[in-house]
Design an enzyme around this catalytic site. Structure first.
Site, short mmCIF file in Angstrom:
data_model
loop_
_atom_site.label_atom_id
_atom_site.label_comp_id
_atom_site.label_asym_id
_atom_site.label_seq_id
_atom_site.Cartn_x
_atom_site.Cartn_y
_atom_site.Cartn_z
CD GLU A 235 -7.25 28.99 -35.35
OE1 GLU A 235 -6.45 29.23 -34.43
OE2 GLU A 235 -8.24 29.71 -35.59
CE LYS B 231 -10.33 32.58 -34.52
NZ LYS B 231 -9.18 32.20 -35.33
CG ASP C 243 -5.92 30.90 -40.53
OD1 ASP C 243 -6.71 31.04 -39.57
OD2 ASP C 243 -4.70 31.15 -40.47
CG ASP D 231 -1.83 29.12 -33.63
OD1 ASP D 231 -1.46 30.30 -33.81
OD2 ASP D 231 -2.81 28.62 -34.21
#
Ligand code: AMP
Length: 621
Positions: A183, A86, A25, A205
């Site tokens: 994800e 990211k 992850d 999320d």
């Protein structure tokens, strides 16, 4: 007697050989790595028992620190310490929000994001590769063996460029990527297979920097993603930013240097995390100029001040539900993923919205990595998991350009992939021998409002009367999201095709922008389509009647009839310059009615011609 199989020398697998595979992850704030041990997905720890590895890289003069080792440099050497990389993946410099609030030095001469560090220019892919290298090594130390392959998770909204950037980073880190998975899908793998078998679930999320919402349907252990939505720049970081602004305001702090900006954000983050378990929190810290700061925040004020951020997560949920055509009542469970979902007001807001307790019995930080490790285990060939079939969806509709600058959608957004759809089209002009196929992506009705993906031409169409050629246009999206489009003329079977990457180069903002625009302009788009279609029909009938008048008008009609028809043509063609679809439709109907008897005379004439010179018994009626 049973026959024994004999392998070629050197080609047999060793008994009990187990291929080491990991699930990663790769988070905005923290990253995790997991593997399947004795059939159970397990989070791996580093030598100091850490599970969460900060996605932070420090580039010192001759040394690179990653994860916890890099944390001390956040304060002392902010410019060379990269966090939340990211957010930069697959983006260009003008995509960065709060650029001036960031402590980095960017190479402004490049459109690409290039960070100037002590070790020279660093591209986000290199920074990400350094994080992945750390995770790979950590897993190898923990598992006492070489890791052969990995599954890496990415946000559902990552486009091709961002996914490709992640794959490149993995390659740089020496990792063989078996698959990138979304994800939320990984979270569903962790939850669905372990605990639930049937139902429709929302995956909520909220991580450090991104918000993703997915609606997943579980049926007999098979997942189908019904819809996805989200916000590319919303997460725990924004709550930190909100607290930092409160501190700045309360303590009258202006003009902070890089280190102070960083320490303010770190303090804000600590306060936020602490408020999840404490009703009020006091932070004490010292700025680089020696000024002591004491700041107290209670949960109620925090909730009030950040309520707008919580509400920002509700809109994408409503859109996803509407895309999947589902009422709130059809949701059987809400899975909470991401560290920021620990905030009590997030939990309570979601509980109120869905009128049920959210599912949170797995650690929200670990769910994604656990699911990814399970996928990696299966894909590495350690287990044949026939049940685990992951379906994904197309984020935007795909279609082709038709007359009048309109888009005919062939594959609609949120269709599950792989998918194949075909539709027949025809030529517009008599004797047309080529057709240009313009492939487009987007939700709007007009070509100019959609994104052009590809253009190709089908040639050698046999000359025919307008509207009689049959061209079959087929769209196919494979499991990796690659689109191929082919066009075939059905009488000759001549085919031309092209392969396109539907989302290549499309940023998250562009995607969100395109979706928002389509929702906002749906009514206007409908009117534009109606007008354009009316105009095309009007033009077609004018051309057909004019041709017939020219050829047969004089000997089939009286002077008065010709005059009436010409007047009707004139009024219709004048109306085509206006924007009144109803008027055009009315005048088209009028011309149609007026030419009805002319049409039947033409028909009689062509039947007569066909029968000319033939005896009645030779005619097949
Ligand atoms: P992730 O990207 O899933 O690792 O989530 C990281 C985000 O979760 C960061 O913004 C963290 O500050 C936030 N977070 C972690 N623990 C807590 C907590 N106990 N309360 C509130 N936010 C948290």
């Amino acid at each position: 007697m049973a026959l024994l199989q004999i392998a070629e020398p050197g080609q047999s697998t060793l008994p009990h050989q187990h291929k080491l595979s990991i699930g990663i992850d790769l988070g905005t704030t923290n990253s995790l790595v997991a593997t399947v041990q004795s059939g159970l997905p397990t989070i791996l720890k580093d030598k100091d028992d850490h599970v969460l590895i900060p996605s932070v890289v420090h580039y010192g003069k001759n040394i690179t620190h990653v994860g916890h080792d890099a944390l001390p440099f956040l304060l002392t050497d902010a410019k060379n310490t990269i966090v939340s990389v990211k957010r930069f993946m697959g983006q260009s410099l003008n995509h960065i929000q709060y650029k001036d609030a960031l402590p980095y030095e960017f190479d402004e001469t490049s459109q690409d994001i290039q960070l100037k560090t002590e070790q020279g220019i660093k591209h986000p892919i290199e920074v990400s590769a350094d994080i992945l290298k750390k995770l790979k090594t950590m897993a190898e130390v923990s598992l006492c063996g070489e890791v052969t392959a990995a599954v890496i998770t990415v946000p559902a909204y990552f486009d091709d460029t961002q996914r490709q950037a992640t794959k490149d980073a993995a390659k740089l880190a020496g990792l063989n990527v078996l698959r990138l998975i979304n994800e939320p899908t990984a979270a569903a793998v962790a939850y669905g297979l372990d605990q639930k078998k049937e139902g429709t679930f929302i995956i909520y999320d909220l991580g450090g920097g991104t918000f993703d919402i997915s609606i997943l349907k579980l049926h007999q252990g098979v997942f189908e993603v019904l819809a996805t939505n989200g916000h590319p720049h919303l997460g725990g970081d924004d709550f930190d930013q909100a607290i930092a602004e409160m501190i700045k305001k309360t303590c009258s702090l202006n003009q902070l240097n890089h280190e102070d900006k960083r320490s303010l954000i770190m303090e804000a983050k600590k306060i936020k995390e602490s408020l999840s378990t404490h009703p009020d929190v006091t932070a004490k810290f010292t700025l680089s100029n020696g000024k002591d700061i004491v700041f107290t925040l209670n949960r109620d004020t925090f909730i009030l001040e950040t309520n707008d951020l919580v509400q920002k997560t509700i809109q994408p949920i409503k859109r996803a539900l509407s895309d999947a055509k589902l009422p709130i009542t059809s949701i059987d469970g809400v899975v909470m993923v991401g560290g920021a979902t620990r905030m009590p007001h997030i939990q309570s807001e979601i509980k109120t919205f869905f009128k049920q307790e959210p599912l949170n019995n797995l650690n929200p930080d670990e769910v994604v990595a656990l699911g990814a490790s399970r996928q990696a285990h299966t894909l590495a060939g350690n287990k044949s998991d026939q049940d685990l079939l992951l379906l994904d969806v197309t984020p935007l509709s795909l279609g082709i350009e038709t007359m009048g600058g309109l888009v005919e959608k062939i594959i609609h957004r949120n269709s599950t992939i792989p998918v194949a759809k075909a539709q027949e089209f025809t030529t517009f002009k008599d004797g047309q021998t080529a057709m240009s196929i313009h492939v487009l992506q987007g939700e709007r009705e007009r070509v100019s409002d959609c994104r052009s993906l590809a253009n190709f031409t089908l040639t050698d169409i046999p000359p025919m009367v307008a509207g009689s050629a049959k061209i079959r246009v087929a769209f196919q999206i494979d499991a990796d999201g690659l689109l191929s489009v082919s066009a075939r003329e059905l009488s000759t079977n001549k085919e031309t095709s092209v392969t396109v990457k539907p989302s290549y180069g499309l940023s998250e903002e562009q995607m969100i922008h395109m979706l928002t625009q389509s929702f906002e302009n749906a009514e206007e788009d409908k009117k534009i389509r109606a007008l354009s279609e009316a105009k095309i029909e009007g033009e077609q009938i004018i051309t057909a009647v004019q041709n017939a008048l020219h050829k047969d008008g004089k000997h089939l009609l009286t002077q008065d009839e010709i005059k009436d028809i010409q007047n009707a043509i004139y009024t219709l063609s004048s109306s085509l310059k206006e924007s009144d679809a109803d008027l055009i439709i009315g005048l088209t109907k009028n011309l149609n009615a007026l030419t009805e008897s002319f049409a039947s005379k033409l028909m009689d004439q062509s039947v007569g011609n066909a029968l000319k010179g033939k005896s009645i018994d030779k005619v097949n009626l």
